[in-house]
Design an enzyme around this catalytic site. Structure first.
Site, PDB file in Angstrom:
ATOM      1  N   SER A 207      -0.951   4.394   6.447  1.00 56.95           N
ATOM      2  CA  SER A 207      -0.823   4.951   5.291  1.00 56.95           C
ATOM      3  C   SER A 207      -2.171   5.326   4.708  1.00 56.95           C
ATOM      4  O   SER A 207      -3.353   4.330   4.712  1.00 56.95           O
ATOM      5  CB  SER A 207      -0.006   4.650   4.361  1.00 56.95           C
TER       6      SER A 207
ATOM      7  N   TYR B  22       2.523  -2.633  -1.021  1.00 52.96           N
ATOM      8  CA  TYR B  22       2.502  -1.563   0.087  1.00 52.96           C
ATOM      9  C   TYR B  22       1.411  -1.136   0.800  1.00 52.96           C
ATOM     10  O   TYR B  22       1.381  -1.109   2.118  1.00 52.96           O
ATOM     11  CB  TYR B  22       3.073  -0.209  -0.547  1.00 52.96           C
TER      12      TYR B  22
END
Length: 321
Positions: free
Chosen positions: A193, A208
């Site tokens: 990501s 995250y």
């Protein structure tokens, strides 16, 4: 009359010659970078994915990027092992793929990466025994429901983030890799990501972002460890994609659909150890890294605080119902 011709550089001060030389070197490097970017994004041919093996295993295959990867791999002629936690969704996706690609052989594995990992990984090992699994797409992952400060992350969410995004990816890779080593061929794609790589600080998504940073480092190490064994390991670093997890419904030029991303992702499979396959994302990457870090931090904090506020309002409405 005798004429004397002087070399142009000899008539200029030394400092000016140095500046001209450094400028020429910088221009050459910039030109080379642009040409390389154009080549890898628009000219370089994709690898023949079938050379890795006849089967591909995809985690998180019932929605978003994982589902799109499954369709694209079937389109390339690979058989599929689909992993998801919802048996009904798995069957729906399998039926959709079979209706479009009737020759595709598909095996479903119901496996919640937030559940019993040992049992799920054991199930994977049983199913892939004897199969030529050449491609592994580690796509399954979870994020925050919406942006929040670290102290607002409850224990269940914290545990699931680490279990799915870190331990789950690691254990699934551990199950599939030995077969690739035995056959001396294979490709592993770990979906990372921009929260961990492209954007210097994805504020209010700390855990995250940290789990995705693990994916990047894990992939890089495996790339070096196994590149001489015929196994290509890659971490793909997308920015926003129109998926349920990103809470984005409509695609645009800078926000591709899951299918648009998957098509780009397969074009990059087997090449660099880290990449941003969807080329408009790389433009954003370049812009972000050209800005001062404090400016990006300030923008991200303001942006994520708005997401947090909307999420909190939505939660409060649910409680009032």
């Amino acid at each position: 009359m005798e004429l004397t011709f002087l070399h142009p550089l000899k008539t200029q001060p030394l400092w000016l010659n140095i500046i001209i030389t450094l400028g020429s070197i910088s221009f050459f490097k910039l030109s080379l970078s642009i040409l390389t970017w154009v080549y890898v994004n628009f000219i370089r041919p994709p690898k023949n994915i079938k050379k890795y093996g006849s089967w591909a295993l995809v985690t998180g295959s019932t929605d978003g990027i994982g589902k799109a990867f499954a369709f694209e791999l079937a389109n390339k002629g690979l058989n599929l092992i689909l992993i998801g936690r919802n048996p009904n969704k798995l069957e729906e996706v399998s039926s959709e793929i079979r209706s479009k690609y009737p020759k595709t052989d598909i095996k479903n594995i119901v496996f919640d990466l937030a559940g019993d990992l040992s049992e799920g990984v054991g199930r994977i090992s049983e199913v892939i025994e004897g199969l030529d699994v050449g491609v592994l797409i580690n796509n399954a992952g979870i994020s925050y429901p919406y942006a929040r400060f670290f102290h607002e992350v409850d224990d269940e969410l914290l545990s699931n983030l680490i279990k799915v995004n870190v331990e789950g990816v690691t254990r699934v890779t551990q199950a599939v890799l030995p077969g690739m080593l035995k056959r001396k061929k294979g490709a592993i794609v770990n979906v990372g990501s921009g929260a961990a790589i492209v954007i210097p600080s994805d504020l209010l998504y700390a855990v995250y972002a940290a789990t995705k940073a693990y994916i990047d480092q894990f992939s890089r190490c495996l790339y070096v460890e196994y590149k001489n064994s015929g196994i290509d390991v890659q971490c793909q670093v997308p920015l926003y994609v129109a998926t349920k997890m990103a809470s984005i419904k409509r695609s645009s030029f800078f926000v591709p659909s899951a299918t648009g991303y998957a098509k780009a992702g397969l074009r990059w499979l087997g090449h660099e150890p880290r990449c941003t396959p969807y080329w408009p994302h790389s433009l954003i990457w370049g812009l972000l890294y050209s800005l001062p870090e404090f400016a990006v931090d300030s923008w991200r904090l303001g942006f994520c605080l708005k997401i947090r506020k909307r999420g909190q309002l939505k939660d409060s409405r649910k409680k009032d119902m």
